[in-house]
Write a protein that holds these residues in place. Structure first.
Motif, PDB file in Angstrom:
ATOM      1  N   GLN A  52       0.847  -1.188   0.000  1.00 27.26           N
ATOM      2  CA  GLN A  52       0.000   0.000   0.000  1.00 27.26           C
ATOM      3  C   GLN A  52       0.881   1.236   0.000  1.00 27.26           C
ATOM      4  OE1 GLN A  52      -2.815   0.133   3.183  1.00 27.26           O
ATOM      5  NE2 GLN A  52      -3.442   2.218   2.734  1.00 27.26           N
ATOM      6  N   SER A  77      -2.858   6.733   1.277  1.00 25.69           N
ATOM      7  CA  SER A  77      -3.774   6.713   2.409  1.00 25.69           C
ATOM      8  C   SER A  77      -5.193   6.371   1.966  1.00 25.69           C
ATOM      9  CB  SER A  77      -3.761   8.082   3.087  1.00 25.69           C
ATOM     10  OG  SER A  77      -4.743   8.155   4.077  1.00 25.69           O
ATOM     11  N   LEU A  78      -6.014   5.970   2.937  1.00 19.93           N
ATOM     12  CA  LEU A  78      -7.410   5.618   2.651  1.00 19.93           C
ATOM     13  C   LEU A  78      -8.362   6.777   2.920  1.00 19.93           C
ATOM     14  CD1 LEU A  78      -7.544   2.042   4.181  1.00 19.93           C
ATOM     15  CD2 LEU A  78      -7.118   2.725   1.832  1.00 19.93           C
ATOM     16  N   LYS A  98     -16.099   3.285   0.671  1.00 24.78           N
ATOM     17  CA  LYS A  98     -16.091   2.120   1.567  1.00 24.78           C
ATOM     18  C   LYS A  98     -15.874   0.815   0.821  1.00 24.78           C
ATOM     19  CE  LYS A  98     -18.757   4.020   5.344  1.00 24.78           C
ATOM     20  NZ  LYS A  98     -19.906   3.878   6.224  1.00 24.78           N
ATOM     21  N   THR A 127     -13.982   0.343  -1.736  1.00 23.02           N
ATOM     22  CA  THR A 127     -12.545   0.229  -2.000  1.00 23.02           C
ATOM     23  C   THR A 127     -11.793  -0.152  -0.740  1.00 23.02           C
ATOM     24  OG1 THR A 127     -12.790   1.928  -3.695  1.00 23.02           O
ATOM     25  CG2 THR A 127     -10.555   1.438  -2.984  1.00 23.02           C
ATOM     26  N   ILE A 128     -12.213   0.378   0.404  1.00 23.39           N
ATOM     27  CA  ILE A 128     -11.588   0.025   1.682  1.00 23.39           C
ATOM     28  C   ILE A 128     -11.797  -1.457   1.971  1.00 23.39           C
ATOM     29  CG2 ILE A 128     -11.691   0.393   4.179  1.00 23.39           C
ATOM     30  CD1 ILE A 128     -12.317   3.331   3.575  1.00 23.39           C
ATOM     31  N   LYS A 129     -12.992  -1.982   1.655  1.00 21.35           N
ATOM     32  CA  LYS A 129     -13.267  -3.399   1.867  1.00 21.35           C
ATOM     33  C   LYS A 129     -12.376  -4.284   0.993  1.00 21.35           C
ATOM     34  CE  LYS A 129     -18.040  -2.884   3.367  1.00 21.35           C
ATOM     35  NZ  LYS A 129     -19.446  -3.154   3.042  1.00 21.35           N
ATOM     36  N   LEU A 162      -9.355  -3.468  -0.055  1.00 19.44           N
ATOM     37  CA  LEU A 162      -8.018  -3.410   0.541  1.00 19.44           C
ATOM     38  C   LEU A 162      -7.926  -4.319   1.754  1.00 19.44           C
ATOM     39  CD1 LEU A 162      -6.856   0.290   0.347  1.00 19.44           C
ATOM     40  CD2 LEU A 162      -5.656  -1.692  -0.477  1.00 19.44           C
ATOM     41  N   LYS A 163      -8.961  -4.331   2.590  1.00 20.91           N
ATOM     42  CA  LYS A 163      -8.968  -5.207   3.768  1.00 20.91           C
ATOM     43  C   LYS A 163      -8.944  -6.672   3.352  1.00 20.91           C
ATOM     44  CE  LYS A 163      -9.600  -2.014   6.981  1.00 20.91           C
ATOM     45  NZ  LYS A 163      -8.700  -1.735   8.062  1.00 20.91           N
ATOM     46  N   GLY A 174      -4.339  -1.979   4.514  1.00 17.73           N
ATOM     47  CA  GLY A 174      -5.185  -0.980   5.147  1.00 17.73           C
ATOM     48  C   GLY A 174      -4.731  -0.593   6.533  1.00 17.73           C
TER      49      GLY A 174
END
Length: 124
Positions: free
Chosen positions: A47, A50-51, A56, A58-60, A62-63, A68
């Motif tokens: 990575q 920053s997030l 959301k 896209t954050i999921k 990455l997780k 993340g």
């Protein structure tokens, strides 16, 4: 019968025979090594951004890749279509390198600091 349909009917048996031979060879190879692991290679995903301000969904993604938490920490993903699709979804936030062979030892480093003390025994 037209000339095109005669050509197609003449070509079909050869196509199906070669397809049958291919599936037979593939099925025999899978029976020979059913527990083979993926040693072809990995994606080293790091990575880089920053997030903050990222949707959301896209954050999921990455997780699900294992990222993340910290910027700059590498994660290794096998060469699979699902991993490639996830990487394409977040391509602006990550750096990807192709790794061949087994995962290097740096992929298993601790993410937390080592404790500064050691418990020797109980007092009571």
């Amino acid at each position: 019968m037209s000339s095109v349909s005669r050509i197609l009917s003449a070509a079909r048996p050869s196509l199906t025979a070669s397809a049958r031979a291919y599936t037979t060879v593939a099925s025999e190879a899978s029976k020979a090594a059913p527990a083979a692991t993926n040693t072809e290679g990995y994606y080293k995903v790091t990575q880089t951004r920053s997030l903050i301000g990222v949707p959301k969904s896209t954050i999921k993604v990455l997780k699900s890749l294992g990222l993340g938490k910290k910027i700059g920490r590498p994660v290794f993903q096998p060469h699979e279509p699902s991993a490639a699709g996830k990487i394409l979804k977040v391509k602006e936030l990550v750096k990807v390198e192709n790794m061949v062979g087994p995962i290097p030892p740096e992929g298993f480093q601790r993410t937390r600091a080592i404790k500064g003390y050691k418990v020797v025994g109980k007092m009571f």
